[in-house]
Scaffold this motif. Structure first.
Motif, mmCIF file in Angstrom:
data_model
loop_
_atom_site.group_PDB
_atom_site.id
_atom_site.type_symbol
_atom_site.label_atom_id
_atom_site.label_comp_id
_atom_site.label_asym_id
_atom_site.label_seq_id
_atom_site.Cartn_x
_atom_site.Cartn_y
_atom_site.Cartn_z
ATOM 1 N N HIS A 173 22.098 52.574 76.204
ATOM 2 C CA HIS A 173 21.717 53.968 76.495
ATOM 3 C C HIS A 173 22.292 54.385 77.852
ATOM 4 O O HIS A 173 22.814 55.473 78.029
ATOM 5 N N ARG A 174 22.120 53.490 78.823
ATOM 6 C CA ARG A 174 22.547 53.821 80.174
ATOM 7 C C ARG A 174 24.064 53.961 80.250
ATOM 8 O O ARG A 174 24.584 54.893 80.888
ATOM 9 N N LEU A 177 28.746 57.427 81.151
ATOM 10 C CA LEU A 177 30.047 57.944 80.714
ATOM 11 C C LEU A 177 30.014 59.449 80.486
ATOM 12 O O LEU A 177 30.967 60.164 80.819
ATOM 13 N N ILE A 178 28.917 59.916 79.905
ATOM 14 C CA ILE A 178 28.801 61.358 79.643
ATOM 15 C C ILE A 178 28.812 62.122 80.968
ATOM 16 O O ILE A 178 29.448 63.177 81.080
ATOM 17 N N LYS A 219 31.956 64.427 82.348
ATOM 18 C CA LYS A 219 31.427 65.800 82.443
ATOM 19 C C LYS A 219 31.175 66.416 81.061
ATOM 20 O O LYS A 219 31.567 67.552 80.774
ATOM 21 N N LEU A 220 30.507 65.637 80.239
ATOM 22 C CA LEU A 220 30.283 66.077 78.862
ATOM 23 C C LEU A 220 28.851 66.533 78.602
ATOM 24 O O LEU A 220 28.546 67.012 77.512
ATOM 25 N N LEU A 276 33.577 52.111 75.147
ATOM 26 C CA LEU A 276 32.943 53.409 74.871
ATOM 27 C C LEU A 276 33.810 54.543 75.394
ATOM 28 O O LEU A 276 33.974 55.581 74.752
ATOM 29 N N ARG A 277 34.384 54.325 76.571
ATOM 30 C CA ARG A 277 35.244 55.365 77.156
ATOM 31 C C ARG A 277 36.426 55.660 76.231
ATOM 32 O O ARG A 277 36.778 56.817 75.991
#
Ligand SMILES: Cc1ncc(C[n+]2csc(CCOP(=O)(O)OP(=O)(O)O)c2C)c(N)n1
Ligand code: SF4
Lengths: 250, 346
Positions: A28-29, A34-35, A39-40, A191-192
């Motif tokens: 989750h973290r 990453l979000i 800047k998502l 994930l990125r």
């Protein structure tokens, strides 16, 4: 003074109710970090599963919907097709994704839906108290395979990355593990890549994360982390299973 | 207003587009295959999304996603496929998401057959999926009405944030009739609750899970008040009266249309018979039917099933009157002559 560490804006202040040593909190973290970094946050819509992560909307500080057990990829398809410029991801366990939702994940992948999928493989049904999952490895004891999974009786586990790698709609597939600091760093970078795959409209992306469920594995958090690296990776080898740099077209 | 010749499936598709629906997901099943085929061509022309889903389960959940994003979304199917959609309909109701679901009822149970039927009345009006929820159910008897009801269904779904069902049948789905088209809607309702990314606002979430003690009950009482409001406002019906009625027939959908033919024939023969036709099967117009039934001694319920709306007619009537039933449960429709024979027997 320079802040070295802060809670990502994409996480709420709610206390996570996961068990000590559970992989969900770490993942989750990473997603929240990453979000923030990409800047998502203000254009993200998350789809939570049915499983231990069902309350994810309490932990993520952006728009989140629930989905019926296994249907997250179909729900994400609806969201993404209506709002193609938003960032849409699903977060699913192995019962959710590889058992009841097998049809939905395979077809979302085959259609090349421009969504990102975070697939948390902990080898058991966590929420319902540790029954055998489609990813339980042979010999492993669960509450519905008390003598250990016997392939002659229970069949064999499903390797999702290997399975999806055959589909043309898929652009990025990687299997990682959150069992150690290097593993966590590797997971974030996978994930990125998956998120970028969506942002660059390259098609369907999925990251399979081998994660601990100490409670149902009947292990201490430390034993559970070790077990991932020692046993789980033998059946589920880590690595990149697919990486398309080219766009599949809009 | 311009009038065009359309099949039922095409008319419903056009109505949806006129109502601002830009998302359809479905899975082929007879007798409504024309629906996805037509939508696959038509929706892209207006900038909409058509998806042939891998199953009805997936289709309804795609509709769930589209609805969560704030779009007007539609799925259609026929009975076996509608059974698969029940999970999604229950979640839509629990999450308070608007969507329209069209059922071109075919014969059942099981695979049944592909001819017109009304055997999904219980499934449509009694929930169908799990949990304590209600959906408005509209039952058209012509292609024009299917068009009008589909258009209306999107408004009702948005007004109440609830799924709306259209219970049609394999015959209305396939016959071609002239249809007066509506002008498209100009302005769609604003949906502040929708998931669109949290720019400039607090994050929204959509859920039907309430684990904290008491919270689910509060949520369900809130839903109950909404259902009460629907019951008060949304009941629709139509009557054909005559003087000194001896018999009233209660029938809906395509079956009522055949009944009306029979009724006209009967009146020519000086048999005093009237017709009450519910347009909404839920909310069922109990009160209106009751006051209508007060005018007669005998009631005949005619349905293409083993007697499902019959239960609602009994509730409306109390136990005073004699209620007869004539049903055709095997798929397929009776002729007006068959019904006339039944009228004469009473
Ligand atoms: C249709 C349906 N079937 C079964 C369940 C019960 N159920 C809830 S969570 C779950 C399994 C979750 O396991 P997994 O996806 O592996 O996630 P984890 O809890 O391990 O994170 C099941 C079977 C349900 N909620 N809905
Ligand atoms: S049961 Fe397992 S997966 Fe669920 S919170 Fe506990 S450790 Fe995590």
């Amino acid at each position: 003074m320079k802040a070295l560490y802060a809670k990502p804006k994409s996480l709420t202040d709610n206390i996570m109710i996961y068990c000590p040593g559970c992989g969900h909190g770490i993942i989750h973290r990473l997603i929240a970090e990453l979000i923030d970094e990409l800047k998502l946050r203000e254009k993200t819509i998350g789809v939570a599963p049915v499983g231990c992560a069902v309350l994810a909307y309490d932990y993520w500080n952006f728009d989140v919907t629930e989905a019926a057990h296994g249907r997250a990829p179909a729900v994400a398809t609806g969201l993404k097709r209506v709002l193609p410029d938003r960032f849409v991801f699903t977060y699913q366990g192995d019962g959710d994704l590889a058992a009841i939702g097998t049809a939905e994940i395979i077809h979302a992948a085959a259609r090349g839906e421009k969504i990102s999928v975070i697939f948390v493989n902990n080898g058991v049904y966590g929420m319902t108290k540790g029954q055998m999952a489609p990813t339980t490895i042979p010999g492993f004891k669960t509450t519905t395979s008390v003598e250990g999974r016997n392939p002659q009786v229970h069949g064999y586990p499903i390797r999702i990355c290997e399975l999806l790698a055959t589909l043309d709609g898929v652009s990025f597939l990687e299997r990682v593990a959150v069992d150690s600091i290097p593993g966590i760093i590797k997971t974030k970078s996978a994930l990125r890549k998956a998120f970028n795959c969506q942002l660059e409209e390259r098609g369907f992306s999925l990251v399979e994360v081998l994660a601990s469920c100490p409670t149902n594995w009947k292990m201490t958090p430390e034993q559970a982390m070790k077990w991932i690296g020692q046993e789980m990776v033998k059946y589920f080898p880590l690595g990149v299973y697919k990486e398309n740099s080219a766009s599949l077209g809009k | 207003m311009n009038s065009v010749l359309l099949s039922g499936c095409e008319a419903a598709a056009e109505a949806a587009i006129a109502a601002g629906c830009r998302f359809y997901a479905g899975y082929p099943i007879t007798p409504q295959n024309r629906f996805p085929e037509y939508m696959s061509v038509r929706l892209p022309q207006v900038g909409g999304v058509f998806i042939q889903a891998e199953s009805e389960l997936a289709a309804i959940n795609m509709v769930f996603g589209a609805a969560a994003a704030g779009a007007r979304a539609l799925t259609s199917s026929s009975s076996p496929g509608i059974s698969l959609k029940q999970e999604g309909i229950s979640y839509l109701a629990g999450c308070e998401l608007p969507a329209v679901i069209i059922n071109m009822n075919r014969g059942g149970p099981g695979l049944g057959d592909v001819t017109p039927s009304q055997s999904d009345y219980f499934q449509s009006t009694r929930g169908g999926g799990h949990g304590d929820y209600r959906t408005i159910v509209l039952a058209p008897w012509s292609v024009q009405e299917l068009y009008d009801f589909t258009y209306l269904a999107f408004d009702l779904a948005d007004r109440y944030r609830n799924p709306v069902l259209i219970l049609s049948d394999g015959m209305v789905a396939q016959i071609m009739e002239p249809v007066r088209l509506k002008n498209g809607v100009k302005k769609l309702p604003v949906k502040k609750w929708a998931l669109t990314g949290c720019r400039g606002r607090k994050p929204n979430s959509i859920k039907s899970l309430f684990l904290t003690p008491g919270v689910l009950e509060t949520h369900n009482w809130k839903l109950a008040r909404k259902y009460e409001l629907m019951e008060k406002r949304e009941g629709r019906w139509e009557t054909y009266v005559c003087e000194k009625m001896e018999l009233v027939i209660v029938s809906f959908g395509i079956c009522a249309r055949i009944v009306k033919e029979a009724m006209e024939q009967a009146r020519k023969e000086d048999i005093r018979v009237g017709l009450f036709r519910p347009l909404t099967l839920w909310p069922f117009p109990y009160k209106q039917l009751r006051s209508y039934l007060d005018k007669v001694e005998k009631v005949l319920v005619v349905e293409l099933n083993l007697g499902q709306m019959l239960d609602d007619v009994r509730i409306a009537a109390g136990d005073k009157r004699r209620i007869f039933f004539y049903g055709r449960p095997g798929g397929g429709v009776p002729t007006p002559e068959e019904i006339l024979r039944e009228i004469k027997k009473k």
